[in-house]
Design an enzyme around this catalytic site. Structure first.
Site: not given
Length: 263
Positions: A54, A156, A182
């Site tokens: 990310h 996640e 997540d």
């Protein structure tokens, strides 16, 4: 003044803490910035998560970030975009001390990921010495003295949570790392310990890690959130990120200055 010996000793101690489930504080480094990496390492974070999933950085930034972290006594853990053989091998060749793998849902996923961190015959990491980790061929006995990379497995999804007890038993897993947003999204919960569904999920991860002598880790968005995670049993805690730490400090500075000017 930090010496090479002191820095190496700090890194060795931090790696041992992570492998044994003892306290080790880190932060995420997502700006792709070497100066930001240096600041976080100098501040005393024991491990830096270089976020290539990310974050704004790329593999082109990674080598300098890994060397900078090492110089100031911090471990560099790289969250790869996908936990495939090429991404894992590249990050390790560029100097990473460990790999964080996102979205591993089954024991088979984890076993496959771990094979990418090991050279043959134990794994399938590409074999070469003309890279930074091997000093471009100048590190003597590189293969004989190579430390095992740290392996962070992210929990996640609800599927990963249901498999966490099996995942935790797999040899080579060092940290079960909860991705709060997540995981909570997968469970239809809020990423807060005030939500009983998320709190129960975190407790399950901590229990699985403790029963297998490995660490449970999580990202705490702020320093204020750390206490609740510590009380629950997490030990590998990342506090914010380079960008969030800077953003929060900037907002505080502007708000304080404006308040004084307007009074």
């Amino acid at each position: 003044m930090e010496t090479a010996t002191n820095a190496d000793e700090r890194r060795t101690a931090s790696a041992l803490a992570l492998r044994s489930g003892e306290a080790a504080v880190g932060t995420f480094v997502g700006l792709g910035s070497v100066p930001a990496t240096e600041i976080c390492a100098r501040a005393g974070f024991e491990w830096l998560l270089v976020d290539l999933e990310h974050g704004a950085g790329s593999e082109a930034d990674l080598n300098a970030q890994a060397h900078t972290a090492a110089r100031f006594g911090a471990l560099s853990i790289v969250r790869v975009p996908t936990p495939d053989r090429i991404h894992c091998s590249r990050a390790l060749d560029l100097g990473a001390d460990g790999i964080m793998a996102p979205r591993l849902d089954t024991p088979e996923d984890v076993t496959d990921f771990l094979s990418h961190l090991r050279y043959p015959p134990q794994g399938d990491r590409g074999v070469a010495t003309y890279h930074s980790a091997a000093g471009y061929g100048l590190v003597k006995d590189y293969f004989e003295n190579l430390p095992r990379p740290l392996a962070f497995v992210q929990i996640e999804s609800d599927e990963a949570l249901q498999n966490v007890d099996s995942i935790a038993t797999i040899d080579g897993v060092d940290v079960l790392f909860v991705g709060p947003r997540d995981l909570s999204s997968s469970l239809g919960a809020a990423p807060s310990l005030d939500d009983p569904v998320f709190a129960a999920a975190c407790s399950r991860v901590v229990k699985a890690a403790a029963e297998n002598g490995i660490a449970a880790g999580i990202l705490a968005g702020t320093a204020a959130a750390v206490e609740g995670f510590v009380d629950l049993g997490f030990t590998a805690i990342a506090v914010g990120s380079d960008s969030s730490l800077m953003a929060n400090a900037a907002v505080h500075a502007v708000t304080t200055a404006q308040g004084l000017l307007d009074s």
